[in-house]
Design a protein around this motif. Sequence first.
Motif, PDB file in Angstrom:
ATOM      1  N   ILE A  37       0.842  -1.184   0.000  1.00 47.75           N
ATOM      2  CA  ILE A  37       0.000   0.000   0.000  1.00 47.75           C
ATOM      3  C   ILE A  37       0.884   1.244   0.000  1.00 47.75           C
ATOM      4  O   ILE A  37       0.584   2.241  -0.649  1.00 47.75           O
ATOM      5  N   ILE A  38       1.991   1.156   0.720  1.00 45.19           N
ATOM      6  CA  ILE A  38       2.807   2.334   1.030  1.00 45.19           C
ATOM      7  C   ILE A  38       4.191   2.247   0.388  1.00 45.19           C
ATOM      8  O   ILE A  38       4.586   1.223  -0.169  1.00 45.19           O
ATOM      9  N   ASN A  39       4.908   3.366   0.508  1.00 45.03           N
ATOM     10  CA  ASN A  39       6.297   3.513   0.052  1.00 45.03           C
ATOM     11  C   ASN A  39       6.352   3.532  -1.471  1.00 45.03           C
ATOM     12  O   ASN A  39       5.431   3.134  -2.153  1.00 45.03           O
ATOM     13  N   ARG A  40       7.454   4.087  -1.984  1.00 43.11           N
ATOM     14  CA  ARG A  40       7.699   4.047  -3.425  1.00 43.11           C
ATOM     15  C   ARG A  40       6.816   5.008  -4.215  1.00 43.11           C
ATOM     16  O   ARG A  40       6.771   4.937  -5.441  1.00 43.11           O
ATOM     17  N   GLY A  41       6.084   5.874  -3.523  1.00 43.23           N
ATOM     18  CA  GLY A  41       5.224   6.815  -4.213  1.00 43.23           C
ATOM     19  C   GLY A  41       4.987   8.055  -3.372  1.00 43.23           C
ATOM     20  O   GLY A  41       5.438   8.134  -2.222  1.00 43.23           O
ATOM     21  N   PRO A  42       4.249   9.028  -3.898  1.00 36.98           N
ATOM     22  CA  PRO A  42       4.184  10.347  -3.257  1.00 36.98           C
ATOM     23  C   PRO A  42       3.433  10.397  -1.933  1.00 36.98           C
ATOM     24  O   PRO A  42       3.872  11.065  -1.001  1.00 36.98           O
ATOM     25  N   TYR A  43       2.279   9.727  -1.832  1.00 36.64           N
ATOM     26  CA  TYR A  43       1.388   9.959  -0.693  1.00 36.64           C
ATOM     27  C   TYR A  43       1.007   8.643  -0.016  1.00 36.64           C
ATOM     28  O   TYR A  43      -0.131   8.175  -0.099  1.00 36.64           O
ATOM     29  N   SER A  44       1.965   8.083   0.684  1.00 37.03           N
ATOM     30  CA  SER A  44       1.755   6.791   1.338  1.00 37.03           C
ATOM     31  C   SER A  44       0.729   6.872   2.465  1.00 37.03           C
ATOM     32  O   SER A  44      -0.117   5.989   2.613  1.00 37.03           O
ATOM     33  N   GLN A  45       0.827   7.904   3.301  1.00 38.45           N
ATOM     34  CA  GLN A  45      -0.092   7.992   4.429  1.00 38.45           C
ATOM     35  C   GLN A  45      -1.537   8.132   3.950  1.00 38.45           C
ATOM     36  O   GLN A  45      -2.444   7.509   4.503  1.00 38.45           O
ATOM     37  N   GLN A  46      -1.760   8.920   2.908  1.00 40.55           N
ATOM     38  CA  GLN A  46      -3.112   9.070   2.381  1.00 40.55           C
ATOM     39  C   GLN A  46      -3.638   7.745   1.835  1.00 40.55           C
ATOM     40  O   GLN A  46      -4.812   7.399   2.035  1.00 40.55           O
ATOM     41  N   ALA A  47      -2.785   7.000   1.132  1.00 42.39           N
ATOM     42  CA  ALA A  47      -3.199   5.696   0.619  1.00 42.39           C
ATOM     43  C   ALA A  47      -3.554   4.760   1.763  1.00 42.39           C
ATOM     44  O   ALA A  47      -4.557   4.031   1.700  1.00 42.39           O
ATOM     45  N   TRP A  48      -2.739   4.781   2.812  1.00 42.46           N
ATOM     46  CA  TRP A  48      -3.025   3.946   3.981  1.00 42.46           C
ATOM     47  C   TRP A  48      -4.373   4.317   4.588  1.00 42.46           C
ATOM     48  O   TRP A  48      -5.175   3.441   4.929  1.00 42.46           O
ATOM     49  N   HIS A  49      -4.649   5.608   4.724  1.00 41.84           N
ATOM     50  CA  HIS A  49      -5.911   6.048   5.323  1.00 41.84           C
ATOM     51  C   HIS A  49      -7.104   5.602   4.480  1.00 41.84           C
ATOM     52  O   HIS A  49      -8.127   5.165   5.032  1.00 41.84           O
ATOM     53  N   ILE A  50      -6.994   5.707   3.165  1.00 51.09           N
ATOM     54  CA  ILE A  50      -8.099   5.306   2.290  1.00 51.09           C
ATOM     55  C   ILE A  50      -8.381   3.815   2.434  1.00 51.09           C
ATOM     56  O   ILE A  50      -9.537   3.395   2.592  1.00 51.09           O
TER      57      ILE A  50
END
Length: 287
Positions: A37-50
């Motif tokens: 889900i996270i790392n390797r891209g711009p907005y990991s925390q937002q992706a995690w929250h979604i």
Amino acid sequence: MKIAILSDIHGNIPALRTVLDHIDHWQPDQVIVNGDIINRGPYSQQAWHIIDQHCQQQGWLRNHGNHEEYVTPFADPSYQISPLELEIHYLAYWTYQQFTPDEITAIKQLPFSHHLPTGDGREIRIAHGSHLGVRQSIWPHTTDDAIKERLGPPPAILCVAHSHKPLIKPFGHTLIANSGSVGSPCDGDTRASYLQLERGQDNQWTASIIRLGYDRQLTDQHFHQSGFLEESGPISHLIYHEWRLATVLVGTWFRQYQTAVLNHQIPLATAVNQHLAAHGIDSTLSE
């Protein structure tokens, strides 16, 4: 029975929202997020929250991938990494800094795999890599002998990820399906991908790879506006161009240059510049 499996989001929010909208219209009975889900891209925390919101409110399931494993060790005070290794893997530390301690704890607690019954006494096994580990996945070029090792006790369906290359492959009595990548496919097709599994009235399962175009201009802006390229180290430029071209750059760089960089034979930025130049990409990263 319908199951959606997505993976390798890597903080790409426009791609994720496009896939989620498609899944919402398809209305599967179960959704599994199969790691990275996270790392390797711009907005990991937002992706995690979604994804976390969907898991909490809609009962989605999720596994951890190798990139969750790269980020969480920084929370351990005893974690040791050399300055040069940190420079190579600084992106993971940059990502780690975006999360709260409670979020890191939740990421660390993600399971390795999920197992769903098929209704005929067998199972659908979902893991980011295979039972051998999160990086031991199945690519289009994986040999039959390697597949046998990674298959373990043969399930009806084995769903994997990690390669960023979608794949549907019958193998003996097992259907192997790799969901590819939501956020950064590496098969020459820039569209996001995810996997649909469906059981028909005859109790037979079918697998389909879904490809979706999304607002790549917005993702490009995210790469530049988030601090990703400026703050997370030279490797981030390989990742950005890998996303842009939908081709493998990072893995080949590590195989070709990592040992030389760690042995102080070549500076990290120079090694990145050389690798990008070999692929026809101008880069002027400085030490």
